[in-house]
Design a protein around this motif. Structure first.
Motif, PDB file in Angstrom:
ATOM      1  N   GLU A  44      -2.709   7.629  11.741  1.00 48.85           N
ATOM      2  CA  GLU A  44      -3.288   6.290  11.361  1.00 48.85           C
ATOM      3  C   GLU A  44      -2.506   5.124  11.332  1.00 48.85           C
ATOM      4  O   GLU A  44      -1.349   5.338  10.493  1.00 48.85           O
ATOM      5  CB  GLU A  44      -4.222   6.660  10.028  1.00 48.85           C
ATOM      6  CG  GLU A  44      -5.430   7.308  10.567  1.00 48.85           C
ATOM      7  CD  GLU A  44      -6.820   6.809  10.130  1.00 48.85           C
ATOM      8  OE1 GLU A  44      -6.709   6.386   8.850  1.00 48.85           O
ATOM      9  OE2 GLU A  44      -7.800   7.183  10.470  1.00 48.85           O
ATOM     10  N   THR A  45      -2.949   3.906  11.749  1.00 46.82           N
ATOM     11  CA  THR A  45      -2.080   2.783  11.152  1.00 46.82           C
ATOM     12  C   THR A  45      -1.675   2.660   9.811  1.00 46.82           C
ATOM     13  O   THR A  45      -0.892   1.979   9.325  1.00 46.82           O
ATOM     14  CB  THR A  45      -2.445   1.640  11.896  1.00 46.82           C
ATOM     15  OG1 THR A  45      -3.967   1.621  11.740  1.00 46.82           O
ATOM     16  CG2 THR A  45      -2.285   1.602  13.652  1.00 46.82           C
ATOM     17  N   THR A  46      -3.048   2.833   8.902  1.00 45.91           N
ATOM     18  CA  THR A  46      -2.544   2.524   7.461  1.00 45.91           C
ATOM     19  C   THR A  46      -1.645   3.470   6.984  1.00 45.91           C
ATOM     20  O   THR A  46      -1.113   3.066   5.896  1.00 45.91           O
ATOM     21  CB  THR A  46      -4.169   2.877   6.783  1.00 45.91           C
ATOM     22  OG1 THR A  46      -4.566   4.186   7.190  1.00 45.91           O
ATOM     23  CG2 THR A  46      -5.161   1.720   7.063  1.00 45.91           C
ATOM     24  N   ALA A  63      -6.658  11.891   0.106  1.00 43.45           N
ATOM     25  CA  ALA A  63      -5.434  11.005  -0.143  1.00 43.45           C
ATOM     26  C   ALA A  63      -5.622  10.044  -1.242  1.00 43.45           C
ATOM     27  O   ALA A  63      -6.979   9.638  -1.497  1.00 43.45           O
ATOM     28  CB  ALA A  63      -5.449  10.150   1.233  1.00 43.45           C
ATOM     29  N   LEU A  64      -4.646   9.796  -1.842  1.00 45.42           N
ATOM     30  CA  LEU A  64      -4.569   8.823  -2.917  1.00 45.42           C
ATOM     31  C   LEU A  64      -4.132   7.699  -2.330  1.00 45.42           C
ATOM     32  O   LEU A  64      -2.929   7.430  -1.551  1.00 45.42           O
ATOM     33  CB  LEU A  64      -3.575   9.380  -4.226  1.00 45.42           C
ATOM     34  CG  LEU A  64      -3.367   8.738  -4.951  1.00 45.42           C
ATOM     35  CD1 LEU A  64      -4.571   8.446  -6.066  1.00 45.42           C
ATOM     36  CD2 LEU A  64      -2.211   9.129  -6.099  1.00 45.42           C
ATOM     37  N   ASP A  65      -4.999   6.585  -2.457  1.00 45.76           N
ATOM     38  CA  ASP A  65      -4.463   5.029  -1.843  1.00 45.76           C
ATOM     39  C   ASP A  65      -4.153   4.136  -2.865  1.00 45.76           C
ATOM     40  O   ASP A  65      -5.152   3.738  -3.675  1.00 45.76           O
ATOM     41  CB  ASP A  65      -5.694   4.652  -0.869  1.00 45.76           C
ATOM     42  CG  ASP A  65      -5.441   3.413   0.029  1.00 45.76           C
ATOM     43  OD1 ASP A  65      -4.266   2.870  -0.491  1.00 45.76           O
ATOM     44  OD2 ASP A  65      -5.957   3.074   0.867  1.00 45.76           O
ATOM     45  N   VAL A  66      -2.998   3.713  -2.971  1.00 46.61           N
ATOM     46  CA  VAL A  66      -2.778   2.773  -4.205  1.00 46.61           C
ATOM     47  C   VAL A  66      -2.257   1.331  -3.507  1.00 46.61           C
ATOM     48  O   VAL A  66      -1.391   1.501  -2.680  1.00 46.61           O
ATOM     49  CB  VAL A  66      -1.546   3.459  -5.187  1.00 46.61           C
ATOM     50  CG1 VAL A  66      -1.166   2.384  -6.184  1.00 46.61           C
ATOM     51  CG2 VAL A  66      -1.999   4.624  -5.672  1.00 46.61           C
ATOM     52  N   ARG A  67      -3.079   0.392  -3.796  1.00 48.54           N
ATOM     53  CA  ARG A  67      -2.626  -0.878  -3.487  1.00 48.54           C
ATOM     54  C   ARG A  67      -2.033  -1.764  -4.448  1.00 48.54           C
ATOM     55  O   ARG A  67      -2.817  -2.175  -5.494  1.00 48.54           O
ATOM     56  CB  ARG A  67      -3.836  -1.669  -2.712  1.00 48.54           C
ATOM     57  CG  ARG A  67      -4.014  -1.080  -1.159  1.00 48.54           C
ATOM     58  CD  ARG A  67      -5.403  -1.035  -0.995  1.00 48.54           C
ATOM     59  NE  ARG A  67      -5.406  -0.210  -0.020  1.00 48.54           N
ATOM     60  CZ  ARG A  67      -5.754  -0.408   1.439  1.00 48.54           C
ATOM     61  NH1 ARG A  67      -5.743  -1.573   1.733  1.00 48.54           N
ATOM     62  NH2 ARG A  67      -6.087   0.421   2.073  1.00 48.54           N
ATOM     63  N   TYR A  68      -0.802  -1.940  -4.442  1.00 50.45           N
ATOM     64  CA  TYR A  68      -0.179  -2.759  -5.577  1.00 50.45           C
ATOM     65  C   TYR A  68      -0.336  -4.377  -5.117  1.00 50.45           C
ATOM     66  O   TYR A  68       0.218  -4.575  -3.998  1.00 50.45           O
ATOM     67  CB  TYR A  68       1.082  -2.227  -6.122  1.00 50.45           C
ATOM     68  CG  TYR A  68       1.579  -3.029  -7.200  1.00 50.45           C
ATOM     69  CD1 TYR A  68       1.192  -2.603  -8.508  1.00 50.45           C
ATOM     70  CD2 TYR A  68       2.696  -4.252  -7.212  1.00 50.45           C
ATOM     71  CE1 TYR A  68       1.638  -3.219  -9.582  1.00 50.45           C
ATOM     72  CE2 TYR A  68       3.050  -4.586  -8.044  1.00 50.45           C
ATOM     73  CZ  TYR A  68       2.657  -4.306  -9.523  1.00 50.45           C
ATOM     74  OH  TYR A  68       3.285  -4.912 -10.746  1.00 50.45           O
ATOM     75  N   PRO A  70       0.572  -1.181   0.074  1.00 45.92           N
ATOM     76  CA  PRO A  70       0.019  -0.019  -0.040  1.00 45.92           C
ATOM     77  C   PRO A  70       0.931   1.287  -0.070  1.00 45.92           C
ATOM     78  O   PRO A  70       1.883   1.286   0.612  1.00 45.92           O
ATOM     79  CB  PRO A  70      -0.793  -0.152   1.389  1.00 45.92           C
ATOM     80  CG  PRO A  70       0.308  -0.748   2.199  1.00 45.92           C
ATOM     81  CD  PRO A  70       0.991  -1.656   1.405  1.00 45.92           C
ATOM     82  N   THR A  71       0.218   2.473  -0.548  1.00 48.40           N
ATOM     83  CA  THR A  71       0.995   3.558  -0.684  1.00 48.40           C
ATOM     84  C   THR A  71       0.025   4.562  -0.569  1.00 48.40           C
ATOM     85  O   THR A  71      -1.039   4.318  -1.155  1.00 48.40           O
ATOM     86  CB  THR A  71       1.809   3.893  -2.062  1.00 48.40           C
ATOM     87  OG1 THR A  71       2.587   2.713  -2.205  1.00 48.40           O
ATOM     88  CG2 THR A  71       2.707   5.101  -2.102  1.00 48.40           C
ATOM     89  N   GLN A  72       0.220   5.480   0.333  1.00 43.31           N
ATOM     90  CA  GLN A  72      -0.667   6.766   0.472  1.00 43.31           C
ATOM     91  C   GLN A  72      -0.188   8.161   0.150  1.00 43.31           C
ATOM     92  O   GLN A  72       1.250   8.311   0.674  1.00 43.31           O
ATOM     93  CB  GLN A  72      -1.296   6.757   2.093  1.00 43.31           C
ATOM     94  CG  GLN A  72      -2.721   6.056   2.174  1.00 43.31           C
ATOM     95  CD  GLN A  72      -2.180   4.623   2.621  1.00 43.31           C
ATOM     96  OE1 GLN A  72      -1.037   4.492   3.259  1.00 43.31           O
ATOM     97  NE2 GLN A  72      -3.562   3.795   3.085  1.00 43.31           N
ATOM     98  N   ILE A  73      -0.775   9.040  -0.455  1.00 47.51           N
ATOM     99  CA  ILE A  73      -0.270  10.156  -0.871  1.00 47.51           C
ATOM    100  C   ILE A  73      -1.288  11.196  -0.688  1.00 47.51           C
ATOM    101  O   ILE A  73      -2.523  11.054  -1.105  1.00 47.51           O
ATOM    102  CB  ILE A  73       0.313  10.501  -2.383  1.00 47.51           C
ATOM    103  CG1 ILE A  73       1.382   9.136  -2.621  1.00 47.51           C
ATOM    104  CG2 ILE A  73       0.929  11.635  -2.657  1.00 47.51           C
ATOM    105  CD1 ILE A  73       1.611   8.944  -3.969  1.00 47.51           C
ATOM    106  N   PRO A  74      -0.778  12.206   0.039  1.00 49.92           N
ATOM    107  CA  PRO A  74      -1.944  13.476   0.305  1.00 49.92           C
ATOM    108  C   PRO A  74      -2.184  14.200  -0.917  1.00 49.92           C
ATOM    109  O   PRO A  74      -1.072  14.455  -1.708  1.00 49.92           O
ATOM    110  CB  PRO A  74      -1.308  14.352   1.379  1.00 49.92           C
ATOM    111  CG  PRO A  74      -0.028  13.601   1.985  1.00 49.92           C
ATOM    112  CD  PRO A  74       0.384  12.481   0.782  1.00 49.92           C
ATOM    113  N   ILE A  75      -3.496  14.537  -1.234  1.00 53.07           N
ATOM    114  CA  ILE A  75      -3.895  15.118  -2.340  1.00 53.07           C
ATOM    115  C   ILE A  75      -4.892  16.286  -2.292  1.00 53.07           C
ATOM    116  O   ILE A  75      -5.544  16.309  -1.355  1.00 53.07           O
ATOM    117  CB  ILE A  75      -4.182  14.302  -3.562  1.00 53.07           C
ATOM    118  CG1 ILE A  75      -5.271  13.343  -3.270  1.00 53.07           C
ATOM    119  CG2 ILE A  75      -3.255  13.536  -4.404  1.00 53.07           C
ATOM    120  CD1 ILE A  75      -6.224  12.738  -4.207  1.00 53.07           C
ATOM    121  N   LEU A  76      -4.865  17.148  -2.954  1.00 53.24           N
ATOM    122  CA  LEU A  76      -6.134  18.241  -3.092  1.00 53.24           C
ATOM    123  C   LEU A  76      -7.223  17.614  -3.947  1.00 53.24           C
ATOM    124  O   LEU A  76      -6.868  16.986  -4.894  1.00 53.24           O
ATOM    125  CB  LEU A  76      -5.588  19.439  -3.416  1.00 53.24           C
ATOM    126  CG  LEU A  76      -4.991  20.551  -2.658  1.00 53.24           C
ATOM    127  CD1 LEU A  76      -4.612  21.881  -3.758  1.00 53.24           C
ATOM    128  CD2 LEU A  76      -5.776  21.037  -1.513  1.00 53.24           C
TER     129      LEU A  76
END
Lengths: 166, 165
Positions: free
Chosen positions: B112-114, A157-162, A138-144
């Motif tokens: 957050e944990t995630t 947040a952009l949540d990408v699960r590869y 998983p990768t999380q990136i803050p976005i507008l």
């Protein structure tokens, strides 16, 4: 004399036996190291693919927002996001994006302000997990997030699960 | 007899050489076994860079449609004179409102944990010794950090920093 010769043969056998044990231990250690370094290389390349996917999504021109024809950095237009999320049943669209994102799930979430009841707060714009996988990165990136109706910018947040296939 | 003892010494020498080679190989493997940091480094850099940039551009929920940047600006200019501060619709001043909003954002992301429950230090100041806002605990030197966002105010340039520890 016979006793002495027997002793010599016994000695040689013991030395040979110890030598074989040494070689067996060394070989098993070497093969273990080799296997773990191969696994590390495989993990590293999967991680690089996950990063590449996250970067591709964050720079996707279809979703970027602009102000007076100037692109706003790290910004996604909610209307465009919503339309793309609605196209997930279109096989042509899914096939097109599969070439870009591979086996992954991409979700855009609104974090602040909290959405009102009835308002959407999460959009899955791509969802192609494989049937079996060994690892999920998983990768999380803050976005507008730009809401053109309210002319407001939200924190998201952009949540990408590869997925690493087995 | 002399030949036999020479042979034995040779045998011992070979065993010592083999053991030394094995030991060297073992040490090399142990030393070169470093964990992969590429993802952690990418995520930290990207998160730290985006977080502050995105945060200051966010429109507030109930503070006259202002952006967080404007509230930070107002707080930096008027924190010594609370009567001049912007009053938000919920009755809070700009300083309080922006502090609670930023705390909310961190609670729903980095804490957050995630997101890996990441430890961080956030600060906004015109004078480094007297920050107007602080969140988290100071990181040890050498921590990952974002480029600061500069907001011009009448009290000088307001610097907004986020350090990921």
């Amino acid at each position: 004399m016979v006793n002495k010769a027997q002793m010599r043969i016994g000695e040689s056998i013991i030395i040979l036996f110890i030598f074989i044990i040494f070689i067996a231990v060394g070989f098993s250690f070497y093969s273990k190291v080799n296997r773990s370094s191969f696994q590390a290389q495989f993990d590293e390349s999967a991680t690089m693919l996950a990063i590449e996917t996250a970067q591709k999504v964050s720079l996707l021109p279809e979703l970027q927002c602009s102000s007076g024809n100037i692109e706003v950095k790290n910004c996604f237009d909610i209307m465009k996001v919503s339309i793309l999320a609605g196209l997930q049943s279109d096989t042509e669209v899914v096939e097109h994006y599969f070439d870009v994102f591979g086996p992954s799930t991409i979700t855009i979430k609104r974090i602040y302000p909290e959405s009102e009841p009835g308002e959407e707060s999460s959009w899955t714009i791509y969802n192609q997990p494989p049937q079996t996988f060994t690892r999920r990165i998983p990768t999380q990136i803050p976005i507008l997030l730009y809401d053109a109706k309210e002319k407001s910018y939200y924190f998201g947040a952009l949540d990408v699960r590869y997925f690493v296939e087995g | 007899m002399k030949k036999k003892s020479q042979m034995e010494i040779m045998g011992l020498a070979i065993i010592v050489i083999l053991l030394t080679l094995g030991l060297l190989f073992f040490i090399k493997v142990i030393i070169s076994k470093e964990p992969s940091t590429s993802k952690q480094s990418f995520t930290q850099t990207k998160t730290a860079a985006n977080m502050v940039d995105v945060m200051v551009k966010t429109t507030t929920k109930n503070c006259h449609g202002t952006e967080i940047r404007q509230l930070l600006q107002d707080c930096a200019e008027n924190h010594n004179n609370p009567n001049s501060l912007i009053q938000c619709e919920n009755g809070e001043t700009s300083c309080r409102y922006v502090n609670s909003t930023i705390e909310y954002l961190f609670n729903h992301t980095l804490r957050e944990t995630t997101w890996g429950n990441q430890s961080f230090y956030f600060s906004a100041y015109t004078d480094e010794n007297n920050p107007i806002l602080e969140q988290g605990k100071r990181c040890p030197p050498g921590s990952q950090k974002a480029e600061p966002v500069y907001i011009p105010t009448r009290a000088g340039n307001l610097q907004v920093w986020l350090f990921l520890c």
